[in-house]
Motif scaffolding. Structure first.
Motif, PDB file in Angstrom:
ATOM      1  N   SER A 500       0.843  -1.106   0.066  1.00 32.25           N
ATOM      2  CA  SER A 500      -0.126  -0.122  -0.345  1.00 32.25           C
ATOM      3  C   SER A 500       1.033   1.267   0.452  1.00 32.25           C
ATOM      4  O   SER A 500       0.253   2.176  -0.294  1.00 32.25           O
ATOM      5  CB  SER A 500      -0.852  -0.046   1.332  1.00 32.25           C
ATOM      6  N   LEU A 501       1.739   1.107   0.193  1.00 30.36           N
ATOM      7  CA  LEU A 501       3.378   2.213   0.163  1.00 30.36           C
ATOM      8  C   LEU A 501       3.910   2.689  -0.936  1.00 30.36           C
ATOM      9  O   LEU A 501       4.624   1.419  -1.891  1.00 30.36           O
ATOM     10  CB  LEU A 501       4.577   2.009   0.801  1.00 30.36           C
ATOM     11  N   ARG A 502       3.046   3.458  -1.602  1.00 33.72           N
ATOM     12  CA  ARG A 502       4.188   4.337  -3.600  1.00 33.72           C
ATOM     13  C   ARG A 502       5.706   3.683  -3.014  1.00 33.72           C
ATOM     14  O   ARG A 502       6.185   4.502  -1.681  1.00 33.72           O
ATOM     15  CB  ARG A 502       3.492   5.148  -4.117  1.00 33.72           C
ATOM     16  N   VAL A 503       6.685   3.782  -4.169  1.00 28.37           N
ATOM     17  CA  VAL A 503       8.332   4.259  -3.937  1.00 28.37           C
ATOM     18  C   VAL A 503       8.178   5.327  -3.543  1.00 28.37           C
ATOM     19  O   VAL A 503       9.217   5.688  -2.704  1.00 28.37           O
ATOM     20  CB  VAL A 503       8.387   3.374  -5.360  1.00 28.37           C
ATOM     21  N   ALA A 504       7.372   6.243  -4.269  1.00 28.54           N
ATOM     22  CA  ALA A 504       7.989   7.723  -4.113  1.00 28.54           C
ATOM     23  C   ALA A 504       7.286   8.020  -1.872  1.00 28.54           C
ATOM     24  O   ALA A 504       8.304   8.763  -2.031  1.00 28.54           O
ATOM     25  CB  ALA A 504       7.056   8.475  -4.313  1.00 28.54           C
ATOM     26  N   LYS A 505       6.873   7.061  -1.811  1.00 29.87           N
ATOM     27  CA  LYS A 505       6.087   7.440  -0.757  1.00 29.87           C
ATOM     28  C   LYS A 505       7.314   7.132   0.145  1.00 29.87           C
ATOM     29  O   LYS A 505       7.932   7.469   1.765  1.00 29.87           O
ATOM     30  CB  LYS A 505       5.541   7.173   0.329  1.00 29.87           C
ATOM     31  N   VAL A 506       7.672   5.876   0.108  1.00 34.84           N
ATOM     32  CA  VAL A 506       8.987   5.132   1.047  1.00 34.84           C
ATOM     33  C   VAL A 506      10.658   5.731   1.088  1.00 34.84           C
ATOM     34  O   VAL A 506      10.935   5.896   1.673  1.00 34.84           O
ATOM     35  CB  VAL A 506       9.457   3.802   0.020  1.00 34.84           C
ATOM     36  N   SER A 507      10.531   6.283  -0.153  1.00 35.20           N
ATOM     37  CA  SER A 507      11.477   7.421  -0.368  1.00 35.20           C
ATOM     38  C   SER A 507      11.667   8.263   0.516  1.00 35.20           C
ATOM     39  O   SER A 507      12.952   8.478   1.554  1.00 35.20           O
ATOM     40  CB  SER A 507      11.131   7.392  -1.419  1.00 35.20           C
ATOM     41  N   GLU A 508      10.634   8.860   1.008  1.00 32.86           N
ATOM     42  CA  GLU A 508      10.385  10.574   1.606  1.00 32.86           C
ATOM     43  C   GLU A 508      10.893   9.856   3.270  1.00 32.86           C
ATOM     44  O   GLU A 508      10.822  10.746   4.042  1.00 32.86           O
ATOM     45  CB  GLU A 508       9.575  10.950   1.352  1.00 32.86           C
ATOM     46  N   MET A 509      10.209   8.804   3.601  1.00 26.23           N
ATOM     47  CA  MET A 509       9.780   8.092   5.022  1.00 26.23           C
ATOM     48  C   MET A 509      11.464   7.732   5.822  1.00 26.23           C
ATOM     49  O   MET A 509      11.413   7.946   6.220  1.00 26.23           O
ATOM     50  CB  MET A 509       8.766   7.358   4.773  1.00 26.23           C
ATOM     51  N   VAL A 510      11.840   7.020   4.798  1.00 28.48           N
ATOM     52  CA  VAL A 510      13.525   6.889   5.208  1.00 28.48           C
ATOM     53  C   VAL A 510      14.267   7.766   4.554  1.00 28.48           C
ATOM     54  O   VAL A 510      15.803   8.425   4.813  1.00 28.48           O
ATOM     55  CB  VAL A 510      13.502   5.418   4.311  1.00 28.48           C
ATOM     56  N   GLY A 511      14.086   9.447   4.223  1.00 27.57           N
ATOM     57  CA  GLY A 511      14.976  10.823   4.642  1.00 27.57           C
ATOM     58  C   GLY A 511      15.821  11.013   2.507  1.00 27.57           C
ATOM     59  O   GLY A 511      16.247  11.801   2.538  1.00 27.57           O
ATOM     60  N   PHE A 512      14.831  10.733   2.000  1.00 26.51           N
ATOM     61  CA  PHE A 512      15.260  10.879   0.380  1.00 26.51           C
ATOM     62  C   PHE A 512      14.379  11.706  -0.003  1.00 26.51           C
ATOM     63  O   PHE A 512      13.270  12.115   0.011  1.00 26.51           O
ATOM     64  CB  PHE A 512      15.383   9.332  -0.692  1.00 26.51           C
ATOM     65  N   GLN A 513      15.038  12.607  -0.503  1.00 27.57           N
ATOM     66  CA  GLN A 513      13.916  13.767  -0.978  1.00 27.57           C
ATOM     67  C   GLN A 513      13.718  13.503  -2.549  1.00 27.57           C
ATOM     68  O   GLN A 513      12.863  14.008  -3.200  1.00 27.57           O
ATOM     69  CB  GLN A 513      14.083  14.992  -0.655  1.00 27.57           C
ATOM     70  N   ASP A 514      13.935  12.276  -3.386  1.00 23.26           N
ATOM     71  CA  ASP A 514      14.221  12.752  -4.527  1.00 23.26           C
ATOM     72  C   ASP A 514      14.045  11.281  -4.722  1.00 23.26           C
ATOM     73  O   ASP A 514      14.602  10.201  -3.907  1.00 23.26           O
ATOM     74  CB  ASP A 514      15.442  12.841  -5.233  1.00 23.26           C
ATOM     75  N   GLU A 515      13.112  11.028  -5.828  1.00 25.70           N
ATOM     76  CA  GLU A 515      12.661   9.444  -5.658  1.00 25.70           C
ATOM     77  C   GLU A 515      13.585   8.571  -6.609  1.00 25.70           C
ATOM     78  O   GLU A 515      14.604   7.494  -5.981  1.00 25.70           O
ATOM     79  CB  GLU A 515      11.242   9.127  -6.330  1.00 25.70           C
ATOM     80  N   LYS A 516      14.240   9.375  -8.545  1.00 28.31           N
ATOM     81  CA  LYS A 516      14.894   8.839  -8.925  1.00 28.31           C
ATOM     82  C   LYS A 516      17.038   8.229  -8.108  1.00 28.31           C
ATOM     83  O   LYS A 516      17.464   7.628  -8.462  1.00 28.31           O
ATOM     84  CB  LYS A 516      15.263   9.779 -10.027  1.00 28.31           C
ATOM     85  N   TYR A 517      17.205   9.297  -7.141  1.00 27.74           N
ATOM     86  CA  TYR A 517      17.893   9.326  -6.082  1.00 27.74           C
ATOM     87  C   TYR A 517      17.805   7.903  -5.101  1.00 27.74           C
ATOM     88  O   TYR A 517      18.916   7.343  -5.367  1.00 27.74           O
ATOM     89  CB  TYR A 517      18.997  10.415  -5.826  1.00 27.74           C
ATOM     90  N   PHE A 518      17.171   7.465  -5.126  1.00 24.85           N
ATOM     91  CA  PHE A 518      16.538   6.769  -3.813  1.00 24.85           C
ATOM     92  C   PHE A 518      16.633   5.311  -4.467  1.00 24.85           C
ATOM     93  O   PHE A 518      17.683   4.659  -4.452  1.00 24.85           O
ATOM     94  CB  PHE A 518      15.210   7.223  -3.264  1.00 24.85           C
ATOM     95  N   SER A 519      16.523   5.653  -6.037  1.00 26.63           N
ATOM     96  CA  SER A 519      16.074   4.498  -6.951  1.00 26.63           C
ATOM     97  C   SER A 519      17.188   4.026  -7.428  1.00 26.63           C
ATOM     98  O   SER A 519      18.211   2.726  -6.627  1.00 26.63           O
ATOM     99  CB  SER A 519      15.401   4.608  -8.158  1.00 26.63           C
ATOM    100  N   LYS A 520      18.432   4.739  -8.167  1.00 28.35           N
ATOM    101  CA  LYS A 520      19.009   5.319  -7.961  1.00 28.35           C
ATOM    102  C   LYS A 520      20.750   4.241  -6.626  1.00 28.35           C
ATOM    103  O   LYS A 520      21.220   3.122  -6.826  1.00 28.35           O
ATOM    104  CB  LYS A 520      19.969   6.487  -8.379  1.00 28.35           C
ATOM    105  N   VAL A 521      20.867   4.758  -5.622  1.00 28.32           N
ATOM    106  CA  VAL A 521      21.310   4.401  -4.293  1.00 28.32           C
ATOM    107  C   VAL A 521      20.798   2.746  -3.882  1.00 28.32           C
ATOM    108  O   VAL A 521      21.848   1.527  -3.940  1.00 28.32           O
ATOM    109  CB  VAL A 521      21.302   5.646  -3.184  1.00 28.32           C
ATOM    110  N   PHE A 522      19.733   2.555  -4.080  1.00 31.96           N
ATOM    111  CA  PHE A 522      18.708   0.977  -3.602  1.00 31.96           C
ATOM    112  C   PHE A 522      19.546  -0.039  -5.052  1.00 31.96           C
ATOM    113  O   PHE A 522      20.361  -0.548  -4.262  1.00 31.96           O
ATOM    114  CB  PHE A 522      17.050   1.250  -3.946  1.00 31.96           C
ATOM    115  N   LYS A 523      19.665   0.820  -6.094  1.00 36.79           N
ATOM    116  CA  LYS A 523      20.374  -1.014  -6.981  1.00 36.79           C
ATOM    117  C   LYS A 523      21.689  -0.239  -6.798  1.00 36.79           C
ATOM    118  O   LYS A 523      21.912  -1.988  -7.361  1.00 36.79           O
ATOM    119  CB  LYS A 523      20.020   0.219  -8.203  1.00 36.79           C
ATOM    120  N   LYS A 524      22.063   0.716  -6.198  1.00 37.09           N
ATOM    121  CA  LYS A 524      23.620  -0.108  -6.195  1.00 37.09           C
ATOM    122  C   LYS A 524      23.706  -0.531  -5.457  1.00 37.09           C
ATOM    123  O   LYS A 524      25.475  -1.701  -5.519  1.00 37.09           O
ATOM    124  CB  LYS A 524      23.821   1.422  -5.660  1.00 37.09           C
ATOM    125  N   MET A 525      22.804  -0.504  -3.965  1.00 34.96           N
ATOM    126  CA  MET A 525      23.928  -1.385  -2.654  1.00 34.96           C
ATOM    127  C   MET A 525      23.418  -3.168  -3.054  1.00 34.96           C
ATOM    128  O   MET A 525      23.613  -3.679  -2.428  1.00 34.96           O
ATOM    129  CB  MET A 525      22.840  -0.411  -1.835  1.00 34.96           C
TER     130      MET A 525
END
Length: 538
Positions: A500-525
């Motif tokens: 029920s949580l959108r990826v964009a919302k998860v991004s903001e909830m853990v401290g990322f302000q940019d969803e694309k940057y969040f996805s980039k960091v997530f994929k790198k790790m």
């Protein structure tokens, strides 16, 4: 795991006990009941995972018991053992959650096969429930922060787009039309040291207490909202959908409540928003400016609607006395430190205006000086016998009295104590705190969802950025930003399991302000995108 045997015939209960492979199934407690009423008492007290029940019993029979179980203990797994091959009984058992319907006399293989199926079903569902509970805990913990993030973005001018306003209305149930808005800003750093000391080990309790009282006085989202300004963790902001005069009444009620709760009244700066939502940012900055430019010497009012001290105080900067203060500190003599502090402080006592902003600047200059001395000496400012909590105040340490006014005795004492502590640490030439990097790591683990920066850590822990960066990598094998990213991604992995949580919302909830940057960091790790990770878990 517990199992309950329900049958009005004791020899039947005894036979089932002998036939079941209870130990191998992980069932270590066997309970008994002679009818439905006894069974309900046992279920209420012991909450057995597996229930084996007859259907025809005196009193409350098996049919009534299954109806009760489906309503009050739905997670239990029920196996019916009956002497009646009756279609209506079978249908009733299935309708109310029965997993199997076994006929007496029951065979051992048949009984144990049903028990294996019931135990596995309960364990599988328990795993799902446990994971769901963990997700709910994380979401509930993150939700207030998420709401604060949305409102913070609005206050600093990055959240006034129509899409962001729609999200705010959805998340907080705000009115669809807000013709008038006023802003109030307060800072917990304007409280005195005695008050802050009570909450030093639990600073969030102080924030919660103030936010709770503010929310109570605002009554409903239709009247306004209050939030913690996450870019300034000591700030609490109120948005009121009404006139400035009604906001003043609300703030007075808030201060009455605070006086009863924390025995203090807070100072508020207030401003009117001319054009909601686009004008919120300007109103917030104006209210904050009125708060920080209030005269801290001779004003008793707590609500500041004008810039009370437009003339900048003429006291000398603290850094102009750096060399003499360093020499006095290195002497470790209280009289030398006192003389140097007096030389700087004496002209200030003759001023008519000293605003809070100036006080904050002096304290920042003090921290900057001490940090430079520390970095040069590769040492720590913390005296060995001092409590570490006293060295890391949760909010800025400003020399205010109980009324939020400047106290020259407190200012003098603060300067003298810090300089003497610095002198002792510098002359000792050794670390008094054995593990400051561990303290920083613990702080990051508790606040990773906030906007953290190396500069903030340096100011909070009285260390230079270069020192933290170097020592953190040596101790943890990761640099500061990599460690923070790991904390955020680990939390995101748990939240992504909630569909029920959108990826964009998860991004903001853990401290990322940019969803694309969040996805980039997530994929790198993790080697896959957040969306791909979610598919593997659902």
């Amino acid at each position: 795991m517990k199992a309950l045997l329900v049958d009005d015939e004791q020899h039947v209960r005894h036979a089932i006990q002998l036939l079941g492979h209870w130990d191998s199934l992980g069932i270590d407690v066997l309970l008994e009941a002679a009818d439905g009423n006894e069974a309900i008492e046992a279920i209420t007290v012991h909450q057995p995972e597996i229930i084996l029940s007859d259907m025809r019993m005196p009193g409350k029979d098996g049919m009534a018991l299954l109806e009760w179980i489906s309503a009050h203990a739905p997670h239990s797994k029920v196996i019916v053992i009956s002497g009646y091959d009756d279609f209506e009984l079978v249908r009733h058992a299935i309708r109310h959650g029965g997993m199997d319907y076994l006929l007496k006399p029951v065979e051992a293989d048949e009984l144990n096969a049903s028990l294996v199926k019931a135990v596995k079903a309960w364990e599988d569902e328990h795993t799902v429930r446990t994971e769901s509970t963990k997700q709910s805990i994380v979401v509930n913990r993150m939700r207030p922060h998420y709401q604060d993030r949305l409102l913070t973005e609005l206050a600093i001018g990055r959240g006034s787009t129509s899409s962001n306003i729609e999200r705010l209305q959805e998340e907080l149930n705000l009115p669809c039309s807000i013709p008038m808005c006023c802003v109030a800003v307060t800072s917990l750093s304007h409280l005195d040291a005695d008050c802050l000391a009570k909450y030093r080990s639990q600073p969030d309790l102080l924030v919660f207490s103030v936010l709770n009282i503010c929310a109570e006085m605002l009554s409903t989202p239709a009247e306004g909202v209050t939030f913690r300004q996450l870019n300034q963790p000591d700030e609490i902001v109120l948005l009121h959908w009404g006139s400035q005069s009604s906001l003043v009444r609300i703030l007075e009620s808030i201060n009455d409540g605070l006086e009863q709760t924390i025995q203090r009244r807070l100072h508020f700066g207030i401003s009117t928003c001319e054009n909601y939502p686009a004008g919120i940012s300007a109103a917030y900055l104006d209210a904050s400016s009125k708060l920080w430019r209030r005269n801290t010497i001779d004003t008793q009012q707590h609500i500041h609607s004008t810039h009370e001290s437009s003339i900048r105080s003429k006291g000398k900067r603290l850094t102009a006395f750096e060399e003499s203060m360093r020499i006095a500190a290195m002497s470790c003599r209280a009289s030398s430190v006192s003389d140097t502090v007096t030389e700087w402080l004496e002209p200030l006592t003759k001023l008519e205006v000293i605003n809070a902003e100036q006080l904050q600047q002096w304290m920042q200059e003090l921290e900057w000086m001490l940090s430079r001395w520390l970095d040069d000496a590769e040492g720590s400012l913390c005296p060995e016998e001092d409590n570490i909590e006293d060295q890391f105040p949760p909010f800025a340490e400003l020399p205010f009295d109980h009324q939020g006014l400047l106290s020259f005795p407190i200012l003098r004492s603060l300067l003298e104590q810090r300089l003497l502590a610095a002198g002792k640490a510098l002359t000792a030439q050794r670390h008094a705190d054995p593990d400051p990097m561990r303290e920083i790591a613990r702080y990051m683990e508790a606040h990773y969802q906030e906007d953290l920066s190396l500069q903030q850590m340096a100011a909070r822990f009285y260390l230079s950025r270069e020192y933290i960066s170097r020592k953190f990598k040596q101790q943890f094998g990761l640099n500061w930003s990599e460690y923070l990213g790991k904390l955020r991604i680990n939390s995101a992995k748990l939240l992504l399991q909630n569909p029920s949580l959108r990826v964009a919302k998860v991004s903001e909830m853990v401290g990322f302000q940019d969803e694309k940057y969040f996805s980039k960091v997530f994929k790198k790790m993790e080697g896959i995108t957040p969306a791909e990770y979610r598919k593997t878990k659902l």
